[in-house]
Design an enzyme around this catalytic site. Structure first.
Site, PDB file in Angstrom:
ATOM      1  N   LYS A  81       0.895  -1.264   0.092  1.00  0.00           N
ATOM      2  CA  LYS A  81      -0.136   0.067  -0.097  1.00  0.00           C
ATOM      3  C   LYS A  81       0.849   1.005  -0.003  1.00  0.00           C
ATOM      4  O   LYS A  81       1.924   1.338   0.845  1.00  0.00           O
ATOM      5  CB  LYS A  81      -0.778   0.090   1.323  1.00  0.00           C
ATOM      6  CG  LYS A  81      -1.777   1.312   1.400  1.00  0.00           C
ATOM      7  CD  LYS A  81      -2.566   1.108   2.663  1.00  0.00           C
ATOM      8  CE  LYS A  81      -3.249   2.603   2.971  1.00  0.00           C
ATOM      9  NZ  LYS A  81      -3.664   2.422   4.149  1.00  0.00           N
ATOM     10  N   ASP A 140      -2.756  10.153   4.393  1.00  0.00           N
ATOM     11  CA  ASP A 140      -4.002   9.966   4.287  1.00  0.00           C
ATOM     12  C   ASP A 140      -4.796  10.663   5.537  1.00  0.00           C
ATOM     13  O   ASP A 140      -4.680  10.702   6.587  1.00  0.00           O
ATOM     14  CB  ASP A 140      -3.945   8.555   4.844  1.00  0.00           C
ATOM     15  CG  ASP A 140      -5.431   8.006   4.995  1.00  0.00           C
ATOM     16  OD1 ASP A 140      -6.279   8.245   4.315  1.00  0.00           O
ATOM     17  OD2 ASP A 140      -5.669   6.850   5.874  1.00  0.00           O
ATOM     18  N   LYS A 168      -9.647  12.440   9.201  1.00  0.00           N
ATOM     19  CA  LYS A 168      -9.310  11.708  10.452  1.00  0.00           C
ATOM     20  C   LYS A 168      -9.440  12.679  11.459  1.00  0.00           C
ATOM     21  O   LYS A 168      -9.101  13.881  11.424  1.00  0.00           O
ATOM     22  CB  LYS A 168      -7.690  11.099  10.040  1.00  0.00           C
ATOM     23  CG  LYS A 168      -7.588   9.850   9.204  1.00  0.00           C
ATOM     24  CD  LYS A 168      -6.374   9.578   9.065  1.00  0.00           C
ATOM     25  CE  LYS A 168      -6.159   8.256   8.364  1.00  0.00           C
ATOM     26  NZ  LYS A 168      -6.852   7.159   8.970  1.00  0.00           N
ATOM     27  N   ASP A 197       1.693   6.332   5.738  1.00  0.00           N
ATOM     28  CA  ASP A 197       0.595   5.073   5.113  1.00  0.00           C
ATOM     29  C   ASP A 197       1.187   4.450   3.880  1.00  0.00           C
ATOM     30  O   ASP A 197       0.584   3.706   3.291  1.00  0.00           O
ATOM     31  CB  ASP A 197      -0.287   6.182   4.825  1.00  0.00           C
ATOM     32  CG  ASP A 197      -1.736   5.049   5.415  1.00  0.00           C
ATOM     33  OD1 ASP A 197      -1.569   3.927   5.770  1.00  0.00           O
ATOM     34  OD2 ASP A 197      -2.785   5.445   4.673  1.00  0.00           O
ATOM     35  N   ASP A 239     -11.913   6.799   4.532  1.00  0.00           N
ATOM     36  CA  ASP A 239     -10.914   6.236   5.258  1.00  0.00           C
ATOM     37  C   ASP A 239     -10.400   4.873   5.022  1.00  0.00           C
ATOM     38  O   ASP A 239      -9.492   4.344   5.648  1.00  0.00           O
ATOM     39  CB  ASP A 239     -10.901   6.580   6.709  1.00  0.00           C
ATOM     40  CG  ASP A 239      -9.756   6.947   7.338  1.00  0.00           C
ATOM     41  OD1 ASP A 239      -8.538   6.985   6.678  1.00  0.00           O
ATOM     42  OD2 ASP A 239      -9.722   6.668   8.612  1.00  0.00           O
ATOM     43  N   GLU A 263      -9.566   3.740   2.255  1.00  0.00           N
ATOM     44  CA  GLU A 263      -8.880   3.702   0.953  1.00  0.00           C
ATOM     45  C   GLU A 263      -7.718   2.811   0.761  1.00  0.00           C
ATOM     46  O   GLU A 263      -7.712   2.606  -0.662  1.00  0.00           O
ATOM     47  CB  GLU A 263      -8.334   5.401   0.939  1.00  0.00           C
ATOM     48  CG  GLU A 263      -6.761   5.412   1.331  1.00  0.00           C
ATOM     49  CD  GLU A 263      -6.453   5.155   2.736  1.00  0.00           C
ATOM     50  OE1 GLU A 263      -5.708   4.584   3.075  1.00  0.00           O
ATOM     51  OE2 GLU A 263      -7.593   5.509   3.606  1.00  0.00           O
ATOM     52  N   ARG A 307      -7.936  -0.357   0.776  1.00  0.00           N
ATOM     53  CA  ARG A 307      -8.659  -1.458   0.163  1.00  0.00           C
ATOM     54  C   ARG A 307      -8.989  -1.374  -1.157  1.00  0.00           C
ATOM     55  O   ARG A 307      -9.033  -2.055  -1.867  1.00  0.00           O
ATOM     56  CB  ARG A 307      -9.918  -1.735   1.061  1.00  0.00           C
ATOM     57  CG  ARG A 307      -9.639  -2.343   2.485  1.00  0.00           C
ATOM     58  CD  ARG A 307     -10.853  -1.743   3.481  1.00  0.00           C
ATOM     59  NE  ARG A 307     -10.599  -2.498   4.784  1.00  0.00           N
ATOM     60  CZ  ARG A 307     -10.172  -2.139   5.676  1.00  0.00           C
ATOM     61  NH1 ARG A 307      -9.496  -0.868   5.523  1.00  0.00           N
ATOM     62  NH2 ARG A 307     -10.071  -2.289   7.112  1.00  0.00           N
TER      63      ARG A 307
END
Length: 565
Positions: free
Chosen positions: A269, A274, A281, A292, A351, A353, A355
């Site tokens: 990933k 993020d 968040k 991230d 959030d 994202e 996946r």
């Protein structure tokens, strides 16, 4: 200053280095110098034991004491570091790291820690290389500081320094440490500098460094731009990245040596920052979201390290890079996105994202028909509630999980296996109290044999258990959020691929990925690593100096380095 590492079999008492590092063991009779530093103790004679006692030396791991030698040995400074009661790989690695942070200003250092096996040579070398890591790229005057800090020469003292196995372990340790430091640099880089395009440039530069020159390994790089993503239909990556002015830049690396024995696919990933998107968040957790992209950094550096080591393993690596930001073009809760391969996804939490990116990348990986897929990602921070932020979670079919846990043990990384509920039950079923279950992921395949990539992989996709609140005679049931719902599993996904997810941060994933490649090379045809294996999503959050790197409680012996060449 560039530090040069050398492997020698000299005496620590006679070496001409400015500083000498000696290991001290803890015992029932008090501190005892390890065999590697016996010459130093002999030079002190009868005064040695009273000296240790007066200094309060105990030998516990992490302990460090500095003292002048007063000409008793050639070196000017003696550094004592604790090894604990057992001088194993973990103790040697930690002590070498303490030594690296304790002698920053000497021009030359000799390290006399237990190094009488290839595994210990690797541990001491890698521990010293990584223990002294600092990130100062953006500090004022950092170039001047770097030029004056750190020794110019480090000598690792070992009685087997001239043996081929020790030399191989010594060289491999330097390759892996270089890769880990590269990942740490990328994770520490500010998000305004390491945008998807900036990350792609950094990957290109690292690739050029590894592959330039005569005899260098050949690694094929591909960086996909926005037009390529649109043409190929990577809907999940586009949905996440379209909310940012910095457009997505997925990277693909291929390493195909002629003598390759098996095919390993790595997926990581790569969210360079993020914000959570429209499901933004909290401010307290957003500052660390520059890390991230740790999964992508891990698999890219692992690929380059495997190529440098010359392992006869074919590697295909996918690192989707994007930025999850808030704007008028951000994807919204309620949107339905068509992923690469045709699976449709309803967005309920922007959030989630990771996946979306991994959903595209995993299907791309399966199209390469690999023997094993390893997925590394910083995803689902709830798992920190269970094993904490120093232990990575591993999910997958049992026989492969065992192999990965063993690989982590050899790499000095601690992991914990998490359950994968089967059937139509979703994640976050709930526990007693106010917080949902932290580490239950949805089914990775509905068939009993585990075939197929995830039809529904998510957290919080189903209602939790009843939470009773008295309202007259009624009990009300609290529903959990539904971040992502996978609606359809395309037939071509059904390739006999079995589920695995690795929940680790950057260097941890890197080292174990290289160990998995070693295991694949040494595996017999038809063994567990020869079976098809699918990967879902790991969960963690970027914290600490080296993410989820921790000393493992597993003690499976690492094979001699020469046997893996």
């Amino acid at each position: 200053m560039t530090t040069t590492y050398t492997l020698r079999s000299a005496s620590p008492a006679k070496t001409r280095a400015e500083a000498v590092v000696v290991g001290v063991l803890a015992s029932d009779k008090g501190p005892v110098v390890c065999d590697a530093g016996a010459d130093v103790a002999a030079a002190r004679g009868r005064k040695w034991a009273p000296l240790l006692s007066s200094l309060g030396v105990t030998g516990k791991v992490g302990e460090m004491v500095r003292l002048p030698t007063n000409g008793v040995i050639n070196a000017h400074l003696l550094v004592l570091v604790g090894l604990g009661s057992e001088p194993d790989d973990t103790a040697a690695r930690r002590s070498a790291g303490v030594a690296a942070r304790s002698v920053p200003n000497s021009a030359s250092v000799a390290v006399a820690l237990p190094a009488d096996t290839p595994a210990l040579v690797d541990a001491v070398t890698r521990g010293h290389l990584l223990g002294g890591y600092t990130y100062t790229a953006h500090k004022s005057g950092s170039k001047t500081d770097d030029a004056s800090s750190g020794p110019g020469d480090v000598v690792v003292l070992s009685p087997i320094a001239r043996k081929a196995e020790a030399i191989t372990a010594f060289e491999e340790a330097q390759v892996l440490a270089d890769a880990v430091r590269l990942v740490r640099d990328w994770v520490n880089e500010p998000p305004g500098h390491l945008t998807p395009a900036g990350f792609a440039d950094a990957v290109t530069e690292a690739h050029h460094t590894v592959t330039k020159g005569r005899g260098a390994p050949k690694v094929g790089p591909e960086i996909w731009d926005h037009d390529t993503l649109t043409e190929r239909g990577l809907g999940g990556t586009l949905a996440v990245g379209n909310g940012s002015d910095a457009t997505p830049r997925p990277a693909k690396l291929t390493y195909s040596p002629k003598d390759a024995t098996t095919h390993l696919a790595l997926v990581g990933k790569g969210i360079t920052f993020d914000s959570g998107g429209l499901t933004i968040k909290p401010a307290s957790t957003m500052a660390s979201m520059k890390g991230d992209m740790g999964g992508a950094a891990c698999v890219i550096a692992a690929t380059l390290a495997i190529a440098r080591l010359g392992l006869p393993i074919r590697i295909t690596t996918f690192a989707p890079m994007a930025e999850n930001m808030v704007s008028g073009s951000s994807f919204r809760p309620g949107d339905v996105v068509t992923m690469y391969g045709g699976t449709t996804v309803e967005i309920a939490n922007t959030d989630a994202e990771g996946r979306m990116l991994l959903g595209d990348a995993l299907v791309l990986a399966t199209e390469e028909s690999p023997d094993v897929i390893v997925d590394v990602a910083t995803l689902t921070g709830h798992l920190q509630l269970a094993p904490g932020d120093k232990v990575g979670a591993v999910l997958g079919s049992q026989e492969i999980v065992d192999e990965v846990l063993a690989a982590g043990a050899r790499a000095g990384e601690q992991h914990w296996q998490m359950p994968i509920p089967r059937g139509d039950v979703g994640a976050d079923q709930g526990v007693q109290g106010r917080r949902p279950a932290p580490a239950r992921l949805g089914p990775l395949g509905r068939r009993p044999d585990g075939r197929g990539l995830p039809a529904r992989v998510h957290r919080g996709a189903a209602p939790g258990p009843p939470r009773h609140r008295r309202q007259g005679d009624q009990h009300r049931r609290a529903l959990r959020p539904r971040p992502v719902r996978w609606h359809r599993l395309r037939g071509h996904h059904d390739r006999g691929v079995r589920p695995l997810a690795l929940s680790r941060l950057e260097p941890a994933g890197l080292l174990a990925a290289v160990e998995v490649a070693h295991a694949l090379r040494d595996a017999d045809d038809g063994g567990v690593v020869g079976r098809h294996l699918g990967a879902c999503w790991r969960s963690c959050a970027p914290t600490g100096r080296s993410g989820h790197v921790a000393s493992s409680t597993h003690h499976r012996a690492r094979p001699a380095a020469a046997s893996r060449r």
